[in-house]
Write a protein that holds these residues in place. Sequence first.
Motif, PDB file in Angstrom:
ATOM      1  N   ALA A   1      33.908  33.383  39.937  1.00 52.98           N
ATOM      2  CA  ALA A   1      34.515  33.750  38.654  1.00 52.98           C
ATOM      3  C   ALA A   1      35.986  34.139  38.759  1.00 52.98           C
ATOM      4  CB  ALA A   1      33.729  34.895  38.027  1.00 52.98           C
ATOM      5  N   PHE A   2      36.511  34.345  39.973  1.00 50.05           N
ATOM      6  CA  PHE A   2      37.877  34.833  40.097  1.00 50.05           C
ATOM      7  C   PHE A   2      38.863  33.810  40.643  1.00 50.05           C
ATOM      8  CE2 PHE A   2      35.118  38.588  40.402  1.00 50.05           C
ATOM      9  CZ  PHE A   2      35.510  39.206  39.215  1.00 50.05           C
ATOM     10  N   GLY A   3      38.388  32.618  40.971  1.00 49.12           N
ATOM     11  CA  GLY A   3      39.272  31.517  41.324  1.00 49.12           C
ATOM     12  C   GLY A   3      40.233  31.771  42.463  1.00 49.12           C
ATOM     13  N   SER A   4      39.813  32.370  43.511  1.00 45.25           N
ATOM     14  CA  SER A   4      40.606  32.661  44.714  1.00 45.25           C
ATOM     15  C   SER A   4      41.731  33.664  44.475  1.00 45.25           C
ATOM     16  CB  SER A   4      41.162  31.389  45.373  1.00 45.25           C
ATOM     17  OG  SER A   4      42.323  30.916  44.731  1.00 45.25           O
ATOM     18  N   SER A   5      41.617  34.487  43.455  1.00 44.97           N
ATOM     19  CA  SER A   5      42.694  35.428  43.135  1.00 44.97           C
ATOM     20  C   SER A   5      42.952  36.431  44.260  1.00 44.97           C
ATOM     21  CB  SER A   5      42.417  36.151  41.819  1.00 44.97           C
ATOM     22  OG  SER A   5      41.210  36.863  41.884  1.00 44.97           O
ATOM     23  N   ARG A   6      41.902  36.886  44.936  1.00 39.43           N
ATOM     24  CA  ARG A   6      42.122  37.825  46.047  1.00 39.43           C
ATOM     25  C   ARG A   6      42.743  37.110  47.253  1.00 39.43           C
ATOM     26  NH1 ARG A   6      36.374  40.545  46.593  1.00 39.43           N
ATOM     27  NH2 ARG A   6      35.904  38.333  46.619  1.00 39.43           N
ATOM     28  N   GLY A   7      42.340  35.882  47.505  1.00 41.93           N
ATOM     29  CA  GLY A   7      42.959  35.101  48.570  1.00 41.93           C
ATOM     30  C   GLY A   7      44.429  34.844  48.279  1.00 41.93           C
ATOM     31  N   GLN A   8      44.737  34.557  47.024  1.00 42.50           N
ATOM     32  CA  GLN A   8      46.131  34.333  46.641  1.00 42.50           C
ATOM     33  C   GLN A   8      46.948  35.618  46.763  1.00 42.50           C
ATOM     34  OE1 GLN A   8      47.126  31.891  43.227  1.00 42.50           O
ATOM     35  NE2 GLN A   8      45.013  31.143  43.169  1.00 42.50           N
ATOM     36  N   LEU A   9      46.347  36.745  46.413  1.00 46.82           N
ATOM     37  CA  LEU A   9      47.041  38.029  46.563  1.00 46.82           C
ATOM     38  C   LEU A   9      47.379  38.276  48.035  1.00 46.82           C
ATOM     39  CD1 LEU A   9      48.118  40.694  45.481  1.00 46.82           C
ATOM     40  CD2 LEU A   9      45.795  41.611  45.670  1.00 46.82           C
ATOM     41  N   ALA A  10      46.419  38.034  48.911  1.00 47.59           N
ATOM     42  CA  ALA A  10      46.666  38.196  50.346  1.00 47.59           C
ATOM     43  C   ALA A  10      47.762  37.241  50.816  1.00 47.59           C
ATOM     44  CB  ALA A  10      45.378  37.966  51.135  1.00 47.59           C
TER      45      ALA A  10
END
Length: 187
Positions: A122-131
């Motif tokens: 549901a978050f579309g890699s948003s945490r990976g992109q933040l990192a």
Amino acid sequence: MAQGNRGTILALSGSLRAQSYNTALLKAAVKHNSGKATIEIYEDLARLPMYNQDHDHDDPPREVVELRRRVAEAAGLFIVTPEHNASVPAALKNALDWTSTQPAGGILVGKPIAIAGASPGAFGSSRGQLALRQILASIGADVLAKPEVAVFHCHERVNAEGDVTDPMTLSLLNDLIDALAARILLV
């Protein structure tokens, strides 16, 4: 002016998976590019040896030499990343390590970079992109803030052949690549 070829964007997918949704995003960006920039895909991420400072000298492995050359010559980078354990995949981090350390150090400083990513969640890699944004900021890269492209439920937006079929996703990718091309012209 940006280093290297003024209009060439080097595109990297952080995913090594054959049927990667993130690589599908990369290919869609190339296929549906408005023509404001040339996009070349770097396909040898899996061939890079793991970063080891003992091997990072004036004569590094040939795969590293080639990656560094292509990054240095590119006017900008387009990086797509899946999310692995709320961060970036090891293979992508490895490539960033090889391109940001001495003796190659400096080739990412000020380099215009756009990022995107896809995930079935549901978050579309948003945490990976933040990192990824944090890593690139620490290197001194010029990371675009907008538009953000975090494709959620990507399995519903990419068909069995690996083509992105969602018009909104394609529109966002075009906007992102056009923004990167505009940033390159300003550097």
